[in-house]
Scaffold this motif. Structure first.
Motif, PDB file in Angstrom:
ATOM      1  N   ALA A 148       1.035  -1.138  -0.022  1.00  0.00           N
ATOM      2  CA  ALA A 148      -0.050  -0.038  -0.018  1.00  0.00           C
ATOM      3  C   ALA A 148       0.778   1.141  -0.076  1.00  0.00           C
ATOM      4  O   ALA A 148       0.529   2.359  -0.489  1.00  0.00           O
ATOM      5  CB  ALA A 148      -1.041   0.083   1.220  1.00  0.00           C
ATOM      6  N   GLU A 149       2.056   1.369   0.671  1.00  0.00           N
ATOM      7  CA  GLU A 149       2.968   2.285   0.730  1.00  0.00           C
ATOM      8  C   GLU A 149       3.676   2.583  -0.614  1.00  0.00           C
ATOM      9  O   GLU A 149       4.140   3.524  -1.001  1.00  0.00           O
ATOM     10  CB  GLU A 149       4.031   2.291   1.893  1.00  0.00           C
ATOM     11  N   GLN A 150       4.128   1.481  -1.225  1.00  0.00           N
ATOM     12  CA  GLN A 150       4.892   1.450  -2.605  1.00  0.00           C
ATOM     13  C   GLN A 150       4.513   1.661  -3.839  1.00  0.00           C
ATOM     14  O   GLN A 150       4.940   1.936  -4.755  1.00  0.00           O
ATOM     15  CB  GLN A 150       5.883   0.182  -2.281  1.00  0.00           C
ATOM     16  N   MET A 151       3.027   0.930  -3.802  1.00  0.00           N
ATOM     17  CA  MET A 151       2.545   0.796  -5.229  1.00  0.00           C
ATOM     18  C   MET A 151       1.756   1.899  -5.566  1.00  0.00           C
ATOM     19  O   MET A 151       0.857   2.377  -4.822  1.00  0.00           O
ATOM     20  CB  MET A 151       1.598  -0.432  -4.979  1.00  0.00           C
ATOM     21  N   HIS A 152       2.045   2.524  -6.720  1.00  0.00           N
ATOM     22  CA  HIS A 152       1.265   3.516  -7.201  1.00  0.00           C
ATOM     23  C   HIS A 152      -0.540   3.111  -7.423  1.00  0.00           C
ATOM     24  O   HIS A 152      -1.134   4.095  -6.955  1.00  0.00           O
ATOM     25  CB  HIS A 152       1.899   4.118  -8.544  1.00  0.00           C
ATOM     26  N   PHE A 153      -0.709   2.143  -7.938  1.00  0.00           N
ATOM     27  CA  PHE A 153      -2.279   1.508  -7.870  1.00  0.00           C
ATOM     28  C   PHE A 153      -2.799   1.444  -6.730  1.00  0.00           C
ATOM     29  O   PHE A 153      -3.720   2.141  -6.607  1.00  0.00           O
ATOM     30  CB  PHE A 153      -1.986   0.151  -8.507  1.00  0.00           C
ATOM     31  N   ALA A 154      -1.986   1.073  -5.547  1.00  0.00           N
ATOM     32  CA  ALA A 154      -2.438   1.190  -4.326  1.00  0.00           C
ATOM     33  C   ALA A 154      -2.936   2.554  -3.715  1.00  0.00           C
ATOM     34  O   ALA A 154      -3.680   2.648  -3.088  1.00  0.00           O
ATOM     35  CB  ALA A 154      -1.879   0.352  -3.369  1.00  0.00           C
ATOM     36  N   GLN A 155      -2.073   3.504  -4.045  1.00  0.00           N
ATOM     37  CA  GLN A 155      -2.133   4.814  -3.653  1.00  0.00           C
ATOM     38  C   GLN A 155      -3.332   5.557  -4.200  1.00  0.00           C
ATOM     39  O   GLN A 155      -4.039   6.219  -3.619  1.00  0.00           O
ATOM     40  CB  GLN A 155      -0.896   5.359  -3.516  1.00  0.00           C
ATOM     41  N   HIS A 156      -3.156   5.336  -5.569  1.00  0.00           N
ATOM     42  CA  HIS A 156      -4.261   5.925  -6.508  1.00  0.00           C
ATOM     43  C   HIS A 156      -5.621   5.588  -6.147  1.00  0.00           C
ATOM     44  O   HIS A 156      -6.667   6.204  -6.138  1.00  0.00           O
ATOM     45  CB  HIS A 156      -3.994   5.721  -7.981  1.00  0.00           C
ATOM     46  N   TYR A 157      -6.022   4.223  -5.914  1.00  0.00           N
ATOM     47  CA  TYR A 157      -7.174   3.729  -5.209  1.00  0.00           C
ATOM     48  C   TYR A 157      -7.189   3.235  -4.203  1.00  0.00           C
ATOM     49  O   TYR A 157      -7.965   2.557  -3.775  1.00  0.00           O
ATOM     50  CB  TYR A 157      -7.395   2.476  -6.312  1.00  0.00           C
ATOM     51  N   SER A 158      -6.518   3.968  -2.970  1.00  0.00           N
ATOM     52  CA  SER A 158      -6.639   3.904  -1.697  1.00  0.00           C
ATOM     53  C   SER A 158      -8.026   3.850  -1.054  1.00  0.00           C
ATOM     54  O   SER A 158      -8.291   2.988  -0.279  1.00  0.00           O
ATOM     55  CB  SER A 158      -5.671   4.608  -0.959  1.00  0.00           C
ATOM     56  N   LYS A 159      -8.892   4.936  -1.581  1.00  0.00           N
ATOM     57  CA  LYS A 159     -10.350   4.735  -1.089  1.00  0.00           C
ATOM     58  C   LYS A 159     -10.906   3.617  -1.480  1.00  0.00           C
ATOM     59  O   LYS A 159     -12.000   3.079  -0.569  1.00  0.00           O
ATOM     60  CB  LYS A 159     -10.918   6.366  -1.602  1.00  0.00           C
ATOM     61  N   GLU A 160     -11.016   3.219  -2.580  1.00  0.00           N
ATOM     62  CA  GLU A 160     -11.666   1.895  -3.091  1.00  0.00           C
ATOM     63  C   GLU A 160     -11.056   0.585  -2.344  1.00  0.00           C
ATOM     64  O   GLU A 160     -11.878  -0.125  -1.694  1.00  0.00           O
ATOM     65  CB  GLU A 160     -11.430   1.711  -4.663  1.00  0.00           C
ATOM     66  N   ILE A 161      -9.830   0.597  -2.040  1.00  0.00           N
ATOM     67  CA  ILE A 161      -9.276  -0.732  -1.619  1.00  0.00           C
ATOM     68  C   ILE A 161      -9.501  -0.677  -0.104  1.00  0.00           C
ATOM     69  O   ILE A 161     -10.176  -1.696   0.407  1.00  0.00           O
ATOM     70  CB  ILE A 161      -7.778  -0.669  -1.641  1.00  0.00           C
ATOM     71  N   SER A 162      -9.614   0.521   0.647  1.00  0.00           N
ATOM     72  CA  SER A 162     -10.058   0.625   1.809  1.00  0.00           C
ATOM     73  C   SER A 162     -11.720   0.251   2.249  1.00  0.00           C
ATOM     74  O   SER A 162     -11.864  -0.269   3.318  1.00  0.00           O
ATOM     75  CB  SER A 162      -9.761   2.123   2.464  1.00  0.00           C
ATOM     76  N   ALA A 163     -12.489   0.419   1.393  1.00  0.00           N
ATOM     77  CA  ALA A 163     -13.814   0.369   1.402  1.00  0.00           C
ATOM     78  C   ALA A 163     -14.003  -1.388   1.219  1.00  0.00           C
ATOM     79  O   ALA A 163     -14.850  -1.894   2.049  1.00  0.00           O
ATOM     80  CB  ALA A 163     -14.742   0.991   0.048  1.00  0.00           C
ATOM     81  N   VAL A 164     -13.364  -1.689   0.227  1.00  0.00           N
ATOM     82  CA  VAL A 164     -13.380  -3.364   0.066  1.00  0.00           C
ATOM     83  C   VAL A 164     -12.806  -3.963   1.708  1.00  0.00           C
ATOM     84  O   VAL A 164     -13.675  -4.916   1.923  1.00  0.00           O
ATOM     85  CB  VAL A 164     -12.324  -3.692  -1.062  1.00  0.00           C
ATOM     86  N   VAL A 165     -11.885  -3.442   2.051  1.00  0.00           N
ATOM     87  CA  VAL A 165     -11.236  -4.038   3.229  1.00  0.00           C
ATOM     88  C   VAL A 165     -12.390  -3.624   4.525  1.00  0.00           C
ATOM     89  O   VAL A 165     -12.419  -4.817   5.148  1.00  0.00           O
ATOM     90  CB  VAL A 165      -9.999  -3.407   3.744  1.00  0.00           C
ATOM     91  N   VAL A 166     -13.006  -2.568   4.250  1.00  0.00           N
ATOM     92  CA  VAL A 166     -13.919  -2.463   5.478  1.00  0.00           C
ATOM     93  C   VAL A 166     -15.207  -3.412   5.497  1.00  0.00           C
ATOM     94  O   VAL A 166     -15.623  -3.899   6.358  1.00  0.00           O
ATOM     95  CB  VAL A 166     -14.749  -1.023   5.240  1.00  0.00           C
ATOM     96  N   GLY A 167     -15.719  -3.755   4.147  1.00  0.00           N
ATOM     97  CA  GLY A 167     -16.628  -4.817   3.683  1.00  0.00           C
ATOM     98  C   GLY A 167     -16.080  -6.135   4.355  1.00  0.00           C
ATOM     99  O   GLY A 167     -16.843  -6.827   5.213  1.00  0.00           O
TER     100      GLY A 167
END
Length: 244
Positions: free
Chosen positions: A182-201
């Motif tokens: 999450a800290e190193q990948m551009h993709f993870a940073q760009h879509y951090s909100k969407e990934i966080s929402a999936v993790v919240v689920g």
């Protein structure tokens, strides 16, 4: 520090089960109930408000905003994805281990479906941690009793000790690896909100399942209610201290 907390929780759970060999399942269930309540509270008190606040801007300088689905859709995707994972893990994420053994109740190989689904689950849990320090404690408290239950099952199934260690060590690495990605990948940073929402689920499904899976006869007892309330209160105190 985040890496150490989440990694150590699994290793400590593994060593705790290996050395002390706790026999009282009731006490482990109470610890699970506490961990579920604590994790659910952190999700509701911190992750959800952050996801839905306008101030949570995941677009970095020099980037254009990307069109996306509503946050709630990704939360539902997370819930559905966790249900899919549990089809393979058989509910190990919330304290159930259902793995086929031989006629002597022995297990001679790593249950790969359980291993892969658990690792995916733990890897995804690591993604929001780099932006939410308190979540590291929630994940650690969640993983500690799971590590105990898994280790006890493998030991009782007479699985090779080195295989057990390899399984638990790999499992322990997954959440820190998720945080690192999450800290190193551009993709993870760009879509951090969407990934966080999936993790919240995912966390919603796991924590609520732990809490609402009652004892025999589906009756809540005082000890379990006390542990759930304690988990809620502790998470609230930590979150309030963090916000001030």
């Amino acid at each position: 520090m985040q890496y150490i907390i989440t990694f150590s929780a699994v290793i400590l759970g593994f060593l705790f089960a290996l050395v002390l060999k706790p026999q009282k399942k009731k006490n482990i269930k109470l610890l699970l109930a506490f961990s579920g309540a604590f994790l659910l509270s952190l999700t509701v008190l911190h992750l959800l408000p952050e996801l839905f606040s306008e101030g949570h801007n995941h677009v970095h300088e020099g980037e254009e905003a990307h069109a996306t689905l509503p946050v709630g859709v990704f939360i539902m995707i997370g819930i559905l994805f966790q249900i899919l994972l549990e089809f393979f893990s058989k509910g190990a994420e919330h304290g159930h281990v259902h793995v086929h053994t031989d006629e002597h109740n022995e297990l001679h190989h790593i249950p790969w479906l359980l291993f892969i689904s658990l690792c995916i689950h733990a890897l995804l849990e690591g993604f929001p941690i780099h932006e939410n320090n308190n979540l590291a404690y929630g994940i650690a408290i969640h993983h500690f009793p799971i590590a105990i239950i898994l280790t006890l099952f493998f030991v009782n199934a007479k699985m090779n000790k080195m295989m057990i260690f390899a399984f638990m060590f790999s499992f322990a690495l997954m959440t820190p690896l998720g945080t690192l990605l999450a800290e190193q990948m551009h993709f993870a940073q760009h879509y951090s909100k969407e990934i966080s929402a999936v993790v919240v689920g995912i966390l919603f499904h796991i924590s609520s399942t732990i809490i609402f899976e009652s004892n025999e006869g589906h009756k809540f007892n005082l000890a379990k209610i006390t542990m759930i309330v304690f988990g809620f209160v502790l998470a609230y105190i930590i979150e309030m201290g963090h916000s001030h």
